[in-house]
Design a protein around this motif. Structure first.
Motif, short mmCIF file in Angstrom:
data_model
loop_
_atom_site.label_atom_id
_atom_site.label_comp_id
_atom_site.label_asym_id
_atom_site.label_seq_id
_atom_site.Cartn_x
_atom_site.Cartn_y
_atom_site.Cartn_z
N THR A 41 0.87 4.37 -1.15
CA THR A 41 -0.43 4.02 -0.59
C THR A 41 -0.34 2.69 0.17
OG1 THR A 41 -1.01 2.99 -2.70
CG2 THR A 41 -1.69 5.26 -2.36
N PHE A 42 -1.43 2.29 0.79
CA PHE A 42 -1.48 1.05 1.58
C PHE A 42 -1.73 -0.13 0.64
CE2 PHE A 42 -2.22 -0.04 6.18
CZ PHE A 42 -2.12 -1.42 6.03
N ASN A 89 3.18 -9.37 -7.71
CA ASN A 89 2.03 -9.29 -8.61
C ASN A 89 0.69 -9.43 -7.89
OD1 ASN A 89 3.64 -9.00 -10.94
ND2 ASN A 89 3.99 -11.21 -11.00
N SER A 90 0.73 -9.89 -6.64
CA SER A 90 -0.52 -10.11 -5.90
C SER A 90 -0.90 -8.93 -5.03
CB SER A 90 -0.42 -11.37 -5.03
OG SER A 90 0.37 -11.13 -3.89
N MET A 91 -0.04 -7.92 -4.94
CA MET A 91 -0.29 -6.80 -4.04
C MET A 91 -1.11 -5.72 -4.76
SD MET A 91 1.21 -8.01 -1.43
CE MET A 91 1.14 -6.64 -0.28
N VAL A 92 -2.16 -5.26 -4.10
CA VAL A 92 -3.02 -4.23 -4.67
C VAL A 92 -3.15 -3.06 -3.70
CG1 VAL A 92 -4.32 -5.84 -6.11
CG2 VAL A 92 -5.10 -5.34 -3.79
N SER A 93 -3.30 -1.88 -4.25
CA SER A 93 -3.44 -0.68 -3.44
C SER A 93 -4.88 -0.54 -2.95
CB SER A 93 -3.05 0.55 -4.26
OG SER A 93 -3.40 1.74 -3.58
N GLU A 123 13.17 10.01 0.25
CA GLU A 123 11.74 9.79 0.02
C GLU A 123 11.53 8.70 -1.03
OE1 GLU A 123 9.51 13.39 -0.74
OE2 GLU A 123 11.00 14.59 0.33
N VAL A 124 10.47 7.92 -0.84
CA VAL A 124 10.07 6.93 -1.84
C VAL A 124 8.56 7.05 -2.07
CG1 VAL A 124 11.91 5.31 -1.24
CG2 VAL A 124 9.68 5.09 -0.14
N ASP A 125 8.12 6.58 -3.23
CA ASP A 125 6.69 6.52 -3.50
C ASP A 125 6.41 5.33 -4.41
OD1 ASP A 125 7.20 7.27 -6.20
OD2 ASP A 125 7.09 9.39 -5.69
N ASP A 126 5.16 5.16 -4.77
CA ASP A 126 4.75 4.03 -5.60
C ASP A 126 4.31 4.48 -6.99
OD1 ASP A 126 2.53 5.34 -4.66
OD2 ASP A 126 1.41 3.54 -4.11
N PHE A 154 5.55 6.75 7.42
CA PHE A 154 4.52 6.53 6.41
C PHE A 154 3.64 7.77 6.30
CE2 PHE A 154 5.71 2.41 8.19
CZ PHE A 154 6.17 1.79 7.04
N ASN A 155 3.74 8.42 5.16
CA ASN A 155 3.08 9.70 4.96
C ASN A 155 1.71 9.59 4.29
OD1 ASN A 155 3.59 12.60 5.31
ND2 ASN A 155 3.47 12.71 3.08
N ASN A 156 1.41 8.41 3.73
CA ASN A 156 0.22 8.34 2.88
C ASN A 156 -0.48 6.99 2.97
OD1 ASN A 156 -1.56 9.49 0.93
ND2 ASN A 156 -0.47 8.42 -0.70
#
Length: 265
Positions: free
Chosen positions: A173-174, A258-262, A64-67, A218-220
């Motif tokens: 999250t996305f 650095n440009s990626m946002v949830s 499992e992984v998460d952010d 993808f769980n979330n």
């Protein structure tokens, strides 16, 4: 969702993914054929010896992984800590009821709030970026995935003639780029190409590995639209199968971390 209840076993989660094959994304006919084989094979729980699950000619290691922004190389994950605290509290409350009140196979959903401080019994405000972000997502993935890659030789020694796959159960999250976030609307294709299997920061770990395929569940990841504001009807796959031939594609690139946002910001 593949991981719904707090007291589910690895075997439960694995079966939940395998039994959801109608939602799988593949990039080629070869991958689709492999997906059909994976989803229609008889799997055995092998978690006592590793890799986790096996058939006559395939083996899968699941992780499992998460952010979540974690400390001490992932050993201190505030969300998992809060979830465990919530589960203990639910179990404590259940014990206060007479025996037989609940079924023996009762399933529990316990999601903790990381802002709650049990010592002071109050809530400490935070912001979403300090709780989860793309850099933490990548860091967690690299650390956990490399740990399992380090065991590949052992898996192959145990089962030298089986194809090896990794199953990633992803609770993050996305994420989209900040520029896309400020653009209304963005196309479905643009958002889809922000999936982590197009990011070389993630996939470069597999390029020289001896892992034959990767299943990414993808769980979330919820994509919010004006029509479906709660992300309840996502146009995107919940599972992707990527074979070794497609770890990199013409759409692959190194994302600017650095440009990626949830989308939960």
């Amino acid at each position: 969702m593949f991981k719904f209840f707090s007291n589910e076993s690895e075997w439960d989660i694995f079966k939940s993914v395998i039994y959801s094959c109608e939602a799988i994304y593949t990039k080629s006919k070869k991958e689709q054929k492999l997906a059909d084989k994976i989803c229609n094979s008889i799997w055995n729980d092998n978690t006592d010896t590793r890799p986790d699950f096996i058939t006559n000619d395939m083996m899968i290691e699941m992780f499992e992984v998460d952010d979540i922004v974690a400390k001490k190389k992932g050993r201190e994950n505030p969300q998992r800590k809060a979830d465990a605290r919530a589960l203990r509290e639910v179990e404590r409350l259940i014990q206060q009821f007479p025996e037989g009140t609940f079924a023996d196979d009762l399933k529990i959903i316990a999601h903790g709030d990381t802002r709650y401080n049990p010592k002071s019994d109050n809530f400490i405000p935070d912001d979403s970026v300090s709780h989860h972000n793309y850099r933490a997502y990548l860091s967690n993935f690299q650390r956990i995935c490399q740990k399992h890659l380090n065991s590949v030789e052992a898996y192959r020694k145990n089962y030298p003639n089986k194809k090896l796959g990794f199953l990633i159960v992803d609770d993050s999250t996305f994420y989209i780029t900040r520029k896309q976030f400020q653009t209304n609307p963005i196309s479905t294709k643009e958002a889809f190409l922000d999936y982590p299997f197009f990011d070389k920061n993630f996939m470069n770990l597999f390029i020289t590995s001896k892992v034959d395929f990767v299943m990414w569940a993808f769980n979330n990841k919820y994509f919010y639209t004006s029509e479906f504001p709660h992300g309840e009807a996502s146009p995107f796959p919940t599972i992707a199968l990527i074979s070794k031939d497609n770890y990199y594609t013409r759409y692959s690139k190194y994302f600017d971390v650095n440009s990626m946002v949830s989308l939960e910001e």
